[in-house]
Design a protein around this motif. Structure first.
Motif, PDB file in Angstrom:
ATOM      1  N   THR A  12       1.397  22.224  -4.127  1.00  0.00           N
ATOM      2  CA  THR A  12       1.519  21.249  -2.960  1.00  0.00           C
ATOM      3  C   THR A  12       2.989  20.320  -3.277  1.00  0.00           C
ATOM      4  O   THR A  12       3.732  20.360  -2.067  1.00  0.00           O
ATOM      5  N   TYR A  13       3.229  20.171  -4.445  1.00  0.00           N
ATOM      6  CA  TYR A  13       4.458  19.483  -4.734  1.00  0.00           C
ATOM      7  C   TYR A  13       5.630  20.202  -4.447  1.00  0.00           C
ATOM      8  O   TYR A  13       6.744  19.854  -3.996  1.00  0.00           O
ATOM      9  N   VAL A  14       5.532  21.550  -5.113  1.00  0.00           N
ATOM     10  CA  VAL A  14       6.541  22.524  -4.870  1.00  0.00           C
ATOM     11  C   VAL A  14       6.882  22.847  -3.336  1.00  0.00           C
ATOM     12  O   VAL A  14       8.151  22.875  -3.047  1.00  0.00           O
ATOM     13  N   LEU A  15       5.758  22.837  -2.435  1.00  0.00           N
ATOM     14  CA  LEU A  15       6.085  23.080  -1.019  1.00  0.00           C
ATOM     15  C   LEU A  15       6.730  21.841  -0.238  1.00  0.00           C
ATOM     16  O   LEU A  15       7.439  22.096   0.348  1.00  0.00           O
ATOM     17  N   GLU A  16       6.383  20.711  -0.864  1.00  0.00           N
ATOM     18  CA  GLU A  16       6.589  19.421  -0.270  1.00  0.00           C
ATOM     19  C   GLU A  16       8.195  19.470  -0.420  1.00  0.00           C
ATOM     20  O   GLU A  16       9.263  19.158   0.327  1.00  0.00           O
ATOM     21  N   LEU A  17       8.591  19.686  -1.810  1.00  0.00           N
ATOM     22  CA  LEU A  17      10.292  19.652  -2.165  1.00  0.00           C
ATOM     23  C   LEU A  17      10.673  20.645  -1.491  1.00  0.00           C
ATOM     24  O   LEU A  17      11.740  20.402  -0.845  1.00  0.00           O
ATOM     25  N   LYS A  18      10.505  22.066  -1.205  1.00  0.00           N
ATOM     26  CA  LYS A  18      10.944  23.010  -0.480  1.00  0.00           C
ATOM     27  C   LYS A  18      11.282  22.532   1.096  1.00  0.00           C
ATOM     28  O   LYS A  18      12.362  22.724   1.499  1.00  0.00           O
ATOM     29  N   ASN A  19      10.270  21.861   1.570  1.00  0.00           N
ATOM     30  CA  ASN A  19      10.397  21.497   2.748  1.00  0.00           C
ATOM     31  C   ASN A  19      11.399  20.428   3.115  1.00  0.00           C
ATOM     32  O   ASN A  19      12.206  20.265   4.210  1.00  0.00           O
ATOM     33  N   LEU A  79      19.318  33.169 -17.710  1.00  0.00           N
ATOM     34  CA  LEU A  79      19.614  33.963 -16.567  1.00  0.00           C
ATOM     35  C   LEU A  79      21.092  33.957 -16.347  1.00  0.00           C
ATOM     36  O   LEU A  79      21.608  34.340 -15.163  1.00  0.00           O
ATOM     37  N   LYS A  80      22.005  33.403 -17.514  1.00  0.00           N
ATOM     38  CA  LYS A  80      23.227  33.110 -17.609  1.00  0.00           C
ATOM     39  C   LYS A  80      23.804  32.326 -16.073  1.00  0.00           C
ATOM     40  O   LYS A  80      24.672  32.812 -15.605  1.00  0.00           O
ATOM     41  N   LEU A  81      23.222  31.383 -16.045  1.00  0.00           N
ATOM     42  CA  LEU A  81      23.567  30.594 -14.808  1.00  0.00           C
ATOM     43  C   LEU A  81      23.888  29.029 -15.280  1.00  0.00           C
ATOM     44  O   LEU A  81      23.472  27.970 -14.515  1.00  0.00           O
ATOM     45  N   GLU A  82      24.641  29.094 -16.200  1.00  0.00           N
ATOM     46  CA  GLU A  82      25.085  27.878 -17.160  1.00  0.00           C
ATOM     47  C   GLU A  82      25.823  26.861 -16.105  1.00  0.00           C
ATOM     48  O   GLU A  82      25.628  25.517 -16.172  1.00  0.00           O
ATOM     49  N   ASN A  83      26.174  27.484 -14.869  1.00  0.00           N
ATOM     50  CA  ASN A  83      27.182  26.504 -14.119  1.00  0.00           C
ATOM     51  C   ASN A  83      26.036  26.025 -12.896  1.00  0.00           C
ATOM     52  O   ASN A  83      26.721  25.141 -12.008  1.00  0.00           O
ATOM     53  N   ALA A  84      24.902  26.585 -12.871  1.00  0.00           N
ATOM     54  CA  ALA A  84      24.089  26.088 -11.711  1.00  0.00           C
ATOM     55  C   ALA A  84      23.631  24.720 -11.924  1.00  0.00           C
ATOM     56  O   ALA A  84      23.535  24.187 -13.176  1.00  0.00           O
ATOM     57  N   ARG A  85      23.508  24.025 -10.829  1.00  0.00           N
ATOM     58  CA  ARG A  85      23.002  22.394 -10.912  1.00  0.00           C
ATOM     59  C   ARG A  85      21.427  22.426 -11.242  1.00  0.00           C
ATOM     60  O   ARG A  85      20.907  23.435 -10.685  1.00  0.00           O
ATOM     61  N   SER A  86      20.843  21.575 -11.814  1.00  0.00           N
ATOM     62  CA  SER A  86      19.392  21.565 -12.104  1.00  0.00           C
ATOM     63  C   SER A  86      18.981  20.130 -11.762  1.00  0.00           C
ATOM     64  O   SER A  86      19.558  19.105 -11.977  1.00  0.00           O
ATOM     65  N   TYR A  87      17.561  20.146 -11.172  1.00  0.00           N
ATOM     66  CA  TYR A  87      17.267  18.941 -10.848  1.00  0.00           C
ATOM     67  C   TYR A  87      15.546  19.080 -11.157  1.00  0.00           C
ATOM     68  O   TYR A  87      14.994  20.018 -11.366  1.00  0.00           O
ATOM     69  N   PHE A  88      15.090  17.565 -11.157  1.00  0.00           N
ATOM     70  CA  PHE A  88      13.552  17.511 -11.724  1.00  0.00           C
ATOM     71  C   PHE A  88      13.000  16.719 -10.252  1.00  0.00           C
ATOM     72  O   PHE A  88      13.372  15.829  -9.954  1.00  0.00           O
ATOM     73  N   TYR A  89      11.922  17.295 -10.060  1.00  0.00           N
ATOM     74  CA  TYR A  89      11.148  16.365  -9.182  1.00  0.00           C
ATOM     75  C   TYR A  89       9.772  16.081  -9.448  1.00  0.00           C
ATOM     76  O   TYR A  89       9.077  16.843 -10.229  1.00  0.00           O
ATOM     77  N   CYS A  90       9.487  14.833  -9.315  1.00  0.00           N
ATOM     78  CA  CYS A  90       8.420  14.218  -9.956  1.00  0.00           C
ATOM     79  C   CYS A  90       7.397  14.060  -8.388  1.00  0.00           C
ATOM     80  O   CYS A  90       7.653  13.435  -7.726  1.00  0.00           O
ATOM     81  N   GLY A  91       6.413  14.863  -8.485  1.00  0.00           N
ATOM     82  CA  GLY A  91       5.597  14.949  -7.426  1.00  0.00           C
ATOM     83  C   GLY A  91       4.745  13.410  -7.069  1.00  0.00           C
ATOM     84  O   GLY A  91       4.917  13.241  -5.874  1.00  0.00           O
ATOM     85  N   ASN A  92       4.292  12.833  -8.063  1.00  0.00           N
ATOM     86  CA  ASN A  92       3.532  11.736  -7.829  1.00  0.00           C
ATOM     87  C   ASN A  92       4.326  10.544  -7.395  1.00  0.00           C
ATOM     88  O   ASN A  92       4.008   9.809  -6.338  1.00  0.00           O
TER      89      ASN A  92
END
Length: 99
Positions: A12-19, A79-92
């Motif tokens: 549910t949190y994954v879909l919430e973030l996707k939207n 994945l050899k994506l060292e240049n990709a940005r990364s994010y953390f999402y806390c659902g609560n």
């Protein structure tokens, strides 16, 4: 008769973030498995692409940013994506943090 599938709290949190982020990207993939030969290396909750840039998102139900950071860095290396940005999402707490 239509069967409804009960989503887990995490999904549910994954879909919430996707939207929330879908308008910022050209394409978004959800729950992407990462495999090497026959071995599973994990799963990325969301991979988003805009042009030639990739962003990776790790979703947790509670605020466990260290675990998310460790997972993201490991998967970026595989994945050899060292240049990709990364994010953390806390659902609560609905908090999105750059890691």
């Amino acid at each position: 008769m239509v069967k409804t599938i009960k989503l887990s709290k995490h999904d549910t949190y994954v879909l919430e973030l996707k939207n929330k982020i879908k308008d910022n990207y050209d394409s978004i993939s959800v729950n992407v498995p990462v495999r090497h030969l026959k071995r599973s290396l994990g799963e990325i909750d969301i991979i988003a692409k805009k042009g030639n840039t990739f962003d990776l998102y790790e979703v947790k139900c509670s605020y466990r940013i260290l675990k998310a950071k460790k997972q993201l860095s490991r998967l970026k290396r595989y994945l050899k994506l060292e240049n990709a940005r990364s994010y953390f999402y806390c659902g609560n707490s609905k908090l999105l943090v750059t890691v």
